[in-house]
Design a protein around this motif. Structure first.
Motif, PDB file in Angstrom:
ATOM      1  N   SER A   1       0.872  -1.170   0.000  1.00 17.33           N
ATOM      2  CA  SER A   1       0.000   0.000   0.000  1.00 17.33           C
ATOM      3  C   SER A   1       0.909   1.220   0.000  1.00 17.33           C
TER       4      SER A   1
ATOM      5  N   LEU B   1      -1.434  -1.526  -3.829  1.00 22.65           N
ATOM      6  CA  LEU B   1      -2.732  -0.992  -3.425  1.00 22.65           C
ATOM      7  C   LEU B   1      -2.589   0.523  -3.410  1.00 22.65           C
TER       8      LEU B   1
ATOM      9  N   TYR C   1     -10.466  -3.837   4.649  1.00 25.96           N
ATOM     10  CA  TYR C   1      -9.191  -3.615   5.318  1.00 25.96           C
ATOM     11  C   TYR C   1      -9.414  -3.868   6.806  1.00 25.96           C
TER      12      TYR C   1
ATOM     13  N   HIS D   1      -2.622   4.185  -2.543  1.00 24.82           N
ATOM     14  CA  HIS D   1      -2.715   4.778  -1.202  1.00 24.82           C
ATOM     15  C   HIS D   1      -2.615   6.302  -1.261  1.00 24.82           C
TER      16      HIS D   1
ATOM     17  N   TYR E   1     -12.139  -2.043  -3.914  1.00 23.85           N
ATOM     18  CA  TYR E   1     -12.014  -0.871  -3.046  1.00 23.85           C
ATOM     19  C   TYR E   1     -11.767  -1.374  -1.627  1.00 23.85           C
ATOM     20  N   SER E   2     -10.853  -0.730  -0.881  1.00 23.40           N
ATOM     21  CA  SER E   2     -10.432  -1.291   0.406  1.00 23.40           C
ATOM     22  C   SER E   2     -10.437  -0.313   1.565  1.00 23.40           C
ATOM     23  N   ASP E   3     -11.255   0.710   1.539  1.00 25.46           N
ATOM     24  CA  ASP E   3     -11.331   1.588   2.707  1.00 25.46           C
ATOM     25  C   ASP E   3     -12.183   1.012   3.842  1.00 25.46           C
TER      26      ASP E   3
ATOM     27  N   TRP F   1      -7.815   0.487  -4.072  1.00 22.34           N
ATOM     28  CA  TRP F   1      -7.569   1.817  -3.483  1.00 22.34           C
ATOM     29  C   TRP F   1      -7.864   1.811  -1.991  1.00 22.34           C
ATOM     30  N   ASN F   2      -7.017   2.513  -1.228  1.00 21.20           N
ATOM     31  CA  ASN F   2      -7.177   2.643   0.214  1.00 21.20           C
ATOM     32  C   ASN F   2      -6.618   3.997   0.642  1.00 21.20           C
ATOM     33  N   CYS F   3      -7.445   4.838   1.231  1.00 21.84           N
ATOM     34  CA  CYS F   3      -7.032   6.190   1.622  1.00 21.84           C
ATOM     35  C   CYS F   3      -6.258   6.191   2.939  1.00 21.84           C
TER      36      CYS F   3
ATOM     37  N   ARG G   1      -3.605  -9.076  -2.252  1.00 18.86           N
ATOM     38  CA  ARG G   1      -4.965  -8.529  -2.225  1.00 18.86           C
ATOM     39  C   ARG G   1      -5.617  -8.623  -3.608  1.00 18.86           C
TER      40      ARG G   1
ATOM     41  N   CYS H   1     -13.693  -1.182   6.809  1.00 19.07           N
ATOM     42  CA  CYS H   1     -13.132  -2.153   7.754  1.00 19.07           C
ATOM     43  C   CYS H   1     -14.273  -2.901   8.438  1.00 19.07           C
TER      44      CYS H   1
END
Length: 317
Positions: free
Chosen positions: A103, A127, A213, A129, A189-191, A166-168, A293, A193
């Motif tokens: 990431s 990923l 995530y 970030h 999309y991976s924001d 994508w993960n912010c 991932r 949890c």
């Protein structure tokens, strides 16, 4: 009543799969898929030299220094991650031939091209970030869109391909998911949890796969309270989760877990020992498999018909 920013964004879902979860069969009949995420943000954080008018506070500790004064301590904590920590962890992953997800902020990779080269050589996946390690919730929709597209172009230049997930930083803005759909090139999309397994959501009439995530098994807990006071705590926490999920998966179908480590934190030699213990424990545990991932996302997409249907048997915890 005019729409406010607080009312924008996705609707909340408190149910998910509920009592019935998909009975997953991971490749090789693995019971547990571990996605080990190496987080690389060094050089992309807020800093006075980069014209941000502030210092970042996620180095090794937060002194609350004035934003008008350079925080040379925190700057060098970040530099440790890019100079030494990243390579200690890279050697560890290479030794055990562990596939990882990196990431990475695009600007961080730009400032250390050898990291991008290592990712490609070892066929790890990236990923997304962010362009920088920025708080996207402070941006306008237009600014966040600009950062997204600039980041994707930089990833292509540095690695030869764009990230498909994508993960912010910390959490997304109310616009992030719409922008991900608008761009059109992401597989997942991976924001969020909010689950143990991937799932689909509907955004603007289009399906989007979410690969959740987790901040539970995350080395950021070395800096927060309650958290990890030693690498033994990190290993014990990961081991407990691995054991529980493998046992649970025997009757309920395959499970997934995310373990995240940062170059500047777990790249320290004492904490790297905890990562090594997790890897050694996992590779020796029957039914456990490390997966990138991207591979988890592709597997879910390829098997979506059988995985998202309601199983015939009740979920057994």
């Amino acid at each position: 009543m005019p729409e406010t920013v607080a009312m924008l964004g996705p609707e909340r879902d408190f149910i998910g799969y509920g009592r019935y979860a998909p009975r997953v069969r991971w490749p090789g009949d693995a019971l547990l898929a571990i996605n080990l995420v190496l987080v690389y943000e060094e050089g992309a954080e807020y800093s006075i030299p980069d014209g941000d008018g502030r210092n970042d506070n996620w180095g090794e500790f937060d002194l609350g220094i004035s934003p008008t004064v350079r925080d040379l301590g925190t700057e060098t904590h970040f530099e440790y991650g890019s100079r030494a920590g990243i390579w200690r962890l890279a050697r560890l992953f290479d030794r055990y031939e562990i596939p990882v997800t990196v990431s990475a902020c695009a600007v961080a990779l730009k400032r250390n091209p050898e990291v991008a080269a290592w990712i490609g050589e070892r066929q790890h996946d990236v990923l997304g970030h962010g362009l920088r390690w920025s708080e996207c919730w402070t941006m306008t929709r237009e600014k966040e869109r600009e950062h997204l597209y600039r980041a994707l172009e930089l990833y292509r230049h540095l690695t030869g391909e764009r990230p498909l997930g994508w993960n912010c930083r910390s959490f997304p803005s109310v616009h992030t998911l719409d922008l991900i759909i608008e761009e059109g090139g992401f597989l997942y999309y991976s924001d969020p949890c909010n689950d143990d397994l991937p799932y689909f959501i509907d955004v603007q009439g289009k399906p989007m796969l979410v690969v959740p995530y987790s901040k539970a098994l995350n080395d950021s807990r070395y800096l927060v309270s309650p958290g990890y006071s030693s690498p033994r705590d990190f290993f014990a926490d990961c081991r407990s989760a691995i054991d529980f999920l493998v046992e649970e998966a025997v009757g309920a179908g395959g499970k997934m877990i995310t373990i995240a480590v940062h170059a500047r934190w777990s790249g320290q030699p004492n904490r790297a020992s905890g990562v090594r213990e997790v890897i050694e424990y996992a590779v020796a545990k029957p039914g456990v498999r490390f997966m990138r991932r991207l591979d988890i996302a592709r597997y879910w997409l390829d098997h979506s018909d059988e995985l998202t249907s309601r199983p015939n048997t009740k979920y057994e915890a």
